[in-house]
Scaffold this motif. Structure first.
Motif, PDB file in Angstrom:
ATOM      1  N   LYS A 122       0.857  -1.165   0.000  1.00  0.00           N
ATOM      2  CA  LYS A 122       0.000   0.000   0.000  1.00  0.00           C
ATOM      3  C   LYS A 122       0.901   1.225   0.000  1.00  0.00           C
ATOM      4  N   ARG A 123       0.600   2.194  -0.820  1.00  0.00           N
ATOM      5  CA  ARG A 123       1.392   3.415  -0.861  1.00  0.00           C
ATOM      6  C   ARG A 123       0.538   4.597  -0.451  1.00  0.00           C
ATOM      7  N   ASP A 124       1.140   5.530   0.259  1.00  0.00           N
ATOM      8  CA  ASP A 124       0.422   6.766   0.542  1.00  0.00           C
ATOM      9  C   ASP A 124       1.251   7.943   0.029  1.00  0.00           C
ATOM     10  N   VAL A 125       0.815   9.133   0.312  1.00  0.00           N
ATOM     11  CA  VAL A 125       1.497  10.307  -0.233  1.00  0.00           C
ATOM     12  C   VAL A 125       2.928  10.421   0.299  1.00  0.00           C
ATOM     13  N   VAL A 126       3.141   9.906   1.517  1.00  0.00           N
ATOM     14  CA  VAL A 126       4.496   9.938   2.084  1.00  0.00           C
ATOM     15  C   VAL A 126       5.453   9.064   1.276  1.00  0.00           C
ATOM     16  N   SER A 127       4.967   7.929   0.799  1.00  0.00           N
ATOM     17  CA  SER A 127       5.798   7.057  -0.024  1.00  0.00           C
ATOM     18  C   SER A 127       6.245   7.801  -1.288  1.00  0.00           C
ATOM     19  N   TRP A 128       5.299   8.438  -1.918  1.00  0.00           N
ATOM     20  CA  TRP A 128       5.609   9.214  -3.123  1.00  0.00           C
ATOM     21  C   TRP A 128       6.564  10.357  -2.803  1.00  0.00           C
ATOM     22  N   ASN A 129       6.297  11.051  -1.734  1.00  0.00           N
ATOM     23  CA  ASN A 129       7.158  12.171  -1.348  1.00  0.00           C
ATOM     24  C   ASN A 129       8.581  11.710  -1.055  1.00  0.00           C
ATOM     25  N   ALA A 130       8.706  10.529  -0.488  1.00  0.00           N
ATOM     26  CA  ALA A 130      10.033  10.010  -0.169  1.00  0.00           C
ATOM     27  C   ALA A 130      10.826   9.753  -1.450  1.00  0.00           C
ATOM     28  N   LEU A 141      16.786  16.569 -11.051  1.00  0.00           N
ATOM     29  CA  LEU A 141      15.556  17.335 -11.172  1.00  0.00           C
ATOM     30  C   LEU A 141      14.572  16.765 -12.175  1.00  0.00           C
ATOM     31  N   SER A 142      15.078  16.210 -13.247  1.00  0.00           N
ATOM     32  CA  SER A 142      14.134  15.716 -14.243  1.00  0.00           C
ATOM     33  C   SER A 142      13.431  14.462 -13.743  1.00  0.00           C
ATOM     34  N   GLN A 143      14.174  13.632 -13.010  1.00  0.00           N
ATOM     35  CA  GLN A 143      13.536  12.454 -12.414  1.00  0.00           C
ATOM     36  C   GLN A 143      12.515  12.894 -11.364  1.00  0.00           C
ATOM     37  N   ALA A 144      12.901  13.892 -10.585  1.00  0.00           N
ATOM     38  CA  ALA A 144      12.002  14.406  -9.559  1.00  0.00           C
ATOM     39  C   ALA A 144      10.719  14.914 -10.210  1.00  0.00           C
ATOM     40  N   ARG A 145      10.913  15.623 -11.290  1.00  0.00           N
ATOM     41  CA  ARG A 145       9.753  16.189 -11.988  1.00  0.00           C
ATOM     42  C   ARG A 145       8.826  15.094 -12.507  1.00  0.00           C
ATOM     43  N   SER A 146       9.426  14.012 -12.986  1.00  0.00           N
ATOM     44  CA  SER A 146       8.595  12.905 -13.486  1.00  0.00           C
ATOM     45  C   SER A 146       7.772  12.288 -12.374  1.00  0.00           C
ATOM     46  N   VAL A 147       8.418  12.073 -11.231  1.00  0.00           N
ATOM     47  CA  VAL A 147       7.678  11.534 -10.090  1.00  0.00           C
ATOM     48  C   VAL A 147       6.548  12.487  -9.712  1.00  0.00           C
ATOM     49  N   PHE A 148       6.897  13.742  -9.623  1.00  0.00           N
ATOM     50  CA  PHE A 148       5.916  14.763  -9.234  1.00  0.00           C
ATOM     51  C   PHE A 148       4.719  14.761 -10.183  1.00  0.00           C
ATOM     52  N   ASP A 149       5.000  14.692 -11.459  1.00  0.00           N
ATOM     53  CA  ASP A 149       3.923  14.718 -12.447  1.00  0.00           C
ATOM     54  C   ASP A 149       3.092  13.435 -12.435  1.00  0.00           C
ATOM     55  N   ALA A 150       3.737  12.340 -12.000  1.00  0.00           N
ATOM     56  CA  ALA A 150       3.014  11.063 -11.964  1.00  0.00           C
ATOM     57  C   ALA A 150       2.144  10.930 -10.721  1.00  0.00           C
ATOM     58  N   SER A 158       4.819  17.702  -0.959  1.00  0.00           N
ATOM     59  CA  SER A 158       5.276  17.361  -2.303  1.00  0.00           C
ATOM     60  C   SER A 158       5.754  18.622  -3.034  1.00  0.00           C
ATOM     61  N   TRP A 159       4.934  19.638  -2.975  1.00  0.00           N
ATOM     62  CA  TRP A 159       5.286  20.908  -3.623  1.00  0.00           C
ATOM     63  C   TRP A 159       6.529  21.515  -2.983  1.00  0.00           C
ATOM     64  N   ASN A 160       6.603  21.449  -1.691  1.00  0.00           N
ATOM     65  CA  ASN A 160       7.747  22.035  -0.981  1.00  0.00           C
ATOM     66  C   ASN A 160       9.062  21.362  -1.379  1.00  0.00           C
ATOM     67  N   ILE A 161       9.009  20.056  -1.542  1.00  0.00           N
ATOM     68  CA  ILE A 161      10.205  19.312  -1.915  1.00  0.00           C
ATOM     69  C   ILE A 161      10.723  19.800  -3.266  1.00  0.00           C
ATOM     70  N   LEU A 162       9.814  19.906  -4.200  1.00  0.00           N
ATOM     71  CA  LEU A 162      10.218  20.304  -5.545  1.00  0.00           C
ATOM     72  C   LEU A 162      10.661  21.767  -5.585  1.00  0.00           C
ATOM     73  N   LEU A 163       9.941  22.588  -4.864  1.00  0.00           N
ATOM     74  CA  LEU A 163      10.289  24.011  -4.781  1.00  0.00           C
ATOM     75  C   LEU A 163      11.723  24.174  -4.263  1.00  0.00           C
ATOM     76  N   THR A 164      12.025  23.477  -3.196  1.00  0.00           N
ATOM     77  CA  THR A 164      13.363  23.558  -2.602  1.00  0.00           C
ATOM     78  C   THR A 164      14.421  23.035  -3.569  1.00  0.00           C
ATOM     79  N   ALA A 165      14.077  21.984  -4.284  1.00  0.00           N
ATOM     80  CA  ALA A 165      15.023  21.412  -5.240  1.00  0.00           C
ATOM     81  C   ALA A 165      15.389  22.431  -6.318  1.00  0.00           C
ATOM     82  N   TYR A 166      14.397  23.095  -6.862  1.00  0.00           N
ATOM     83  CA  TYR A 166      14.673  24.105  -7.884  1.00  0.00           C
ATOM     84  C   TYR A 166      15.493  25.259  -7.315  1.00  0.00           C
ATOM     85  N   ALA A 167      15.121  25.691  -6.145  1.00  0.00           N
ATOM     86  CA  ALA A 167      15.835  26.812  -5.529  1.00  0.00           C
ATOM     87  C   ALA A 167      17.296  26.453  -5.294  1.00  0.00           C
TER      88      ALA A 167
END
Length: 298
Positions: A122-130, A141-150, A158-167
């Motif tokens: 079973k997966r929850d949002v934390v699994s995806w965020n991890a 970043l491109s792999q991160a973006r793919s996960v995010f989009d999926a 989730s948004w915070n993780i990606l935001l920080t990554a870009y920054a």
RNA sequence: UCAUUUCAUAACGG
């Protein structure tokens, strides 16, 4: 019992292990929550040995107890040991799986992390965020973006993780874009953006967000204070420190360290002596302060 | 009332 456990947890979360232990020993009755909280207190403060001892002495080991130990080994870099417990434990829940997933992810073993991710019942949002965090923190970043989009479910984390990554990758425009587009912001969102501006030398933008923020917490205050301190604006840094509604050991450490690094070891020492409680960072800051300023013997 | 993912501090490592 609930009150005792709450107090125990409060001590543990603020790193006051001595107080936690003292309370634990004086508790008239303990349940598995008490034992788990005590084990967590040790584990989160780098004392795996004691954490394990508490785990071993626990009258009944719940799925949480096992998960706590797996986390402790993982944070201590003992991933194999963590995996052994994981394989050995009687039942697992989604948190247990997430812990094991994060352990591999933080160890940059993306293949094994992905393997766990695919195998978990079973997966929850934390699994995806991890998974997202694993790629993000390693600049993929491109792999991160793919996960995010999926992701079919996203939360502010989730948004915070990606935001920080870009920054952190210097793409402030993309970070700002996410900040503006995200459906729901939490305090960490604002803090991440404030931190990004500060790290990028955009003190004014950081301050503007800080002033607009309604959910300011201790992280926001500390981030803003540090931003000024790094520019050697101690007047503003100190004024923020005084204004802060709550301070924790990190807030104190940040200020001590700032004075130390800017060549004011005696100011640093004064603050150090005023701190309600010290952790490893407090001590290493002071040691570094003296070392860097020629007071080896202090 | 206990465990997992993101944001603030030191050192280490790059």
């Amino acid at each position: 019992l609930v009150s005792w456990n709450s107090m125990l947890t409060a001590y543990a979360q603020s790193g006051r292990i001595q107080e936690a232990k003292c309370l634990f020993d004086r508790m008239p009755h303990k349940d598995s929550i008490s034992w788990n909280a005590m084990a967590t207190a040790y584990a989160q403060n780098g004392n795996l040995q004691e954490g394990k001892r508490v785990f071993d002495s626990s009258p009944n080991q719940t799925v949480v107890s096992w998960t706590v130990m797996i986390t402790a080994y993982a944070h201590n870099g003992q991933i194999e040991e963590a995996r052994k417990l994981f394989d050995k434990m009687p039942q697992k829940n989604v948190v247990t799986w997430n812990v094991m997933l994060s352990a591999y992810a933080q160890n940059t073993d993306f293949a094994e992390a992905k393997n766990i991710f695919d195998k978990m019942p079973k997966r929850d949002v934390v699994s995806w965020n991890a998974m997202l965090s694993a790629y993000s923190q390693n600049g993929l970043l491109s792999q991160a973006r793919s996960v995010f989009d999926a992701m079919t479910i996203k939360d502010p984390v989730s948004w915070n993780i990606l935001l920080t990554a870009y920054a952190q990758n210097g793409q402030m425009d993309e970070a700002e874009n996410l900040f503006n587009r995200m459906p729901e912001k939490d305090a960490a969102t604002w803090n991440a953006m404030i931190g990004a501006y500060a790290a990028n030398g955009q003190l004014h933008e950081a301050r503007e967000l800080f002033d607009r923020m309604t959910q300011r917490n201790v992280v926001s205050w500390t981030a803003m204070m540090t931003a000024y301190a790094e520019k050697a604006d101690f007047k503003e840094a100190m004024s923020i420190f005084i204004e802060m509604p709550q301070r924790n050991v990190v807030s104190w450490n940040a200020l001590v360290s700032a004075y130390a690094q800017k060549g004011f070891p005696e100011e640093a020492k004064k603050l150090f002596d005023l701190m309600p409680h010290h952790d490893v960072s407090s001590w290493t800051s002071m040691v570094a302060a003296y070392a860097q300023n020629g007071h080896i013997d202090q």
